[in-house]
Write a protein that holds these residues in place. Structure first.
Motif: not given
Lengths: 305, 305, 305
Positions: C48-55, C57, C101
């Motif tokens: 998981p890496s929410t910030r990177t993933r959502l950036s 997306e 990732r």
């Protein structure tokens, strides 16, 4: 810019406008199908709640917008120790509006205080779940024609059920609502609802133990779950559990135009044999939930005109 | 409205129409790129299956539609005890079509029985996985030109492999298909496939133990995994494991136009040295899987014309 | 076709073009809002890496494209033993570009070697995180006007912080950059950065222990976390922890136009009292991260013209 943290954040006028908009959406969905093109909703769910999350996502997609987010805390940066305040500041760079579900009371309020985008409280612990309340209000209004002059039964766990507390607090602002509060003694509504909300607003209400005794008086019956572990004793539980299960026999005593609501998920407090009864409105309610969230997103983004 | 619960839900004519549509999509993707605009697919995955889920999502996105859902049960309301029937009733308010993966056999059938939207079985336990079968059929048809007159080898675990059973049950409806069933004795096809499907349809088949002996006869070779723990003894496993691993040496004995299929994921039953062989079709198969799911979504939504 | 595995995959010219494009996107977002219509980004997050993933997306959605993927390994086929190479071959059938990732160094490189679509390394273990570096470079360039002639402080854990190593390696390609390396002795930059990068490029740098002593000299201050368990002894930790916490007192000694950067998430190495300082640029940085990822997606898809 505004947020929605509690159902009472909206004045009666704002609430009526929102419900009018939701009604218009339900009748003319195509009119709104591109209204949020290029807009993004962030669903920040620090605990799973599939139904609420998907209702928000369906709402945004119906408006032509798109969705990003996370569905549980362990897939979020929360696990790296980031504060809710920092998360929403970053999310403000990624999305145009956010729906936040959090196990801790007040987390959405903290987020709203530093956010550059509107924050919708999608449930914070035992505290508030305002879009459920908006859903309940729209359901009553659409099925009953207004929010005035009804006898509304609330049945089950009235002590811990936040949806019940929010619904009462919202309905006391309308005219001539009578509440019939049906629960075991252990699970009666808390004092602050009885004293500060019902009595303070000179609202008519009775508290009873048995659904059977009062179901014939109701215009709406709002069912909730009663969990076994919340009874004082096993004996009490066994004596009373049937009181709070809605079945065909009880429905036979109800008015022909009484509607049954439930925030869902249900476990066994409504027998499946009731599902085909035209008065069973709990799945319609899920549909109203999408419309009211569409109206809310439009309103908070200033796209309601 | 129709659902897809088993590959045999489709008549041969319906299946051919679907595969024709999938072919047209593969040749003219732009023609279909907005066909599902405003439509929503719900992916209800009660157990993870990334490849199947993403294939459905790619299919719907290629059609201009959008997607919502969950990718495992612990992020769903199932953990709050909600029934599959209640979930699909609510999802019917959120989406236009649903793909459901569930560890329990029959769960998609229960959902379909109360759903207001088409339900696609995306795999239910060891029971059915109809879109895999549609994928396999499209792959054979596109690479071979038809679904008739082939010798098809099925290799590996033929006892527990649901994809093998479904593929056989579908292919017996076509003309002059000969099956070569290649497996250890412990993992031969079950009696009901041998008696009720193959013999009942007067289908030509042989059962053998060694891939090496028969690979030269095949037009298609469908590989599946053989798990160590399914052998009677370690000795048996050691004696036979090489029989079911496809490598360059075995490929050298195969026809020049024999194609290798695999439902994926593979572990080591196909050596990576085979990947660059032009007859290796298992990654092409993944591409056909997207086209066939696009065709299926269009057909079930009545948007195929 | 090209991939992005390391920040140094891009020549200085390519990097400048990319940053120019990112700047144009930031000024004219509407011009790019449909550029990726019909394109799909796969987010393959094995951890998981929410910030990177959502950036990522948000970037793809801002370009009018769509997104599919997974946010942790346990919801992916990895748990069934599939190799990264097989996964990307299948994903190549589903999407037009992928961001990966992975906890293991080199996994995105393996994927890129067999992929039919561009692969972006979204972080591989302690190795590389090139889009963070692009974000950092864009932030410096947008706030400072160029990438030349700055004194840049890097503070905290300089030994294990991959973002610091990548940033240094990228900045030495520009003119007249002076580095001030601020860390406890235990967490000084590794030899290969000091010898092979800084000295090799005749770069001006100093290594110091206290932020307070040097903050007045800096044009940019890049903060990172210092974890307690990385100190030799508890005494050392207690003696030094305050050295690496940025607060109002330290900010008072800094230049009026010094900017503070941080890759986020922060824990407590920047006091929240600094957030309202106009020189605090770490949330702006998150915004630049979306623009630079938009530019990267366009460039790798050949849609940048």
């Amino acid at each position: 810019m505004k947020h929605l943290l509690s159902p009472l954040d909206l004045s009666v006028e704002e609430l009526n406008n929102l419900l009018d908009l939701a009604r218009d959406i339900s009748h003319n969905p195509d009119k709104y199908s591109k209204r949020c093109e290029g807009k993004k909703l962030a669903t920040l769910f620090y605990e799973p709640s599939t139904r609420t999350r998907l209702s928000f996502e369906a709402a945004m997609l119906n408006l032509g917008g798109s969705v990003l987010g996370f569905s549980s805390a362990n897939s979020s940066s929360a696990s790296k120790g980031e504060s809710v305040a920092d998360t929403i500041r970053v999310i403000s760079c990624y999305a145009d509006i956010a729906a936040m579900r959090h196990p801790k009371e007040g987390a959405p309020m903290v987020a709203a205080s530093v956010s550059r985008i509107p924050v919708i409280n999608a449930g914070d612990g035992g505290h508030q779940h305002p879009t459920q309340t908006l859903t309940d209000l729209m359901t009553i209004r659409e099925l009953g024609g207004s929010l005035d002059n009804f006898t509304i039964g609330l049945c089950g766990d009235l002590k811990f059920g936040r949806t019940v507390h929010s619904l009462i607090s919202s309905l006391v602002r309308y005219s001539n609502i009578k509440f019939v509060l049906i629960s075991p003694k252990e699970l009666r509504i808390p004092d602050y609802i009885r004293e500060d909300v019902l009595k303070e607003n000179n609202c008519d209400f009775v508290e009873v133990e048995s659904l059977d005794d009062v179901i014939g008086d109701l215009d709406f019956l709002y069912m909730t779950r009663v969990q076994r572990e919340r009874f004082f004793s096993e004996d009490e539980y066994l004596r009373m559990k049937g009181f709070y299960v809605l079945d065909k026999a009880k429905m036979a005593k109800a008015k022909e135009n009484m509607y049954v609501l439930h925030p869902l998920p249900r476990v066994n407090e409504i027998s499946v044999e009731v599902d085909d009864d035209p008065r069973a409105a709990y799945f319609k309610q899920a549909q109203f939930g999408v419309y009211v969230r569409m109206a809310l997103i439009l309103t908070l983004l200033g796209l309601d005109k």
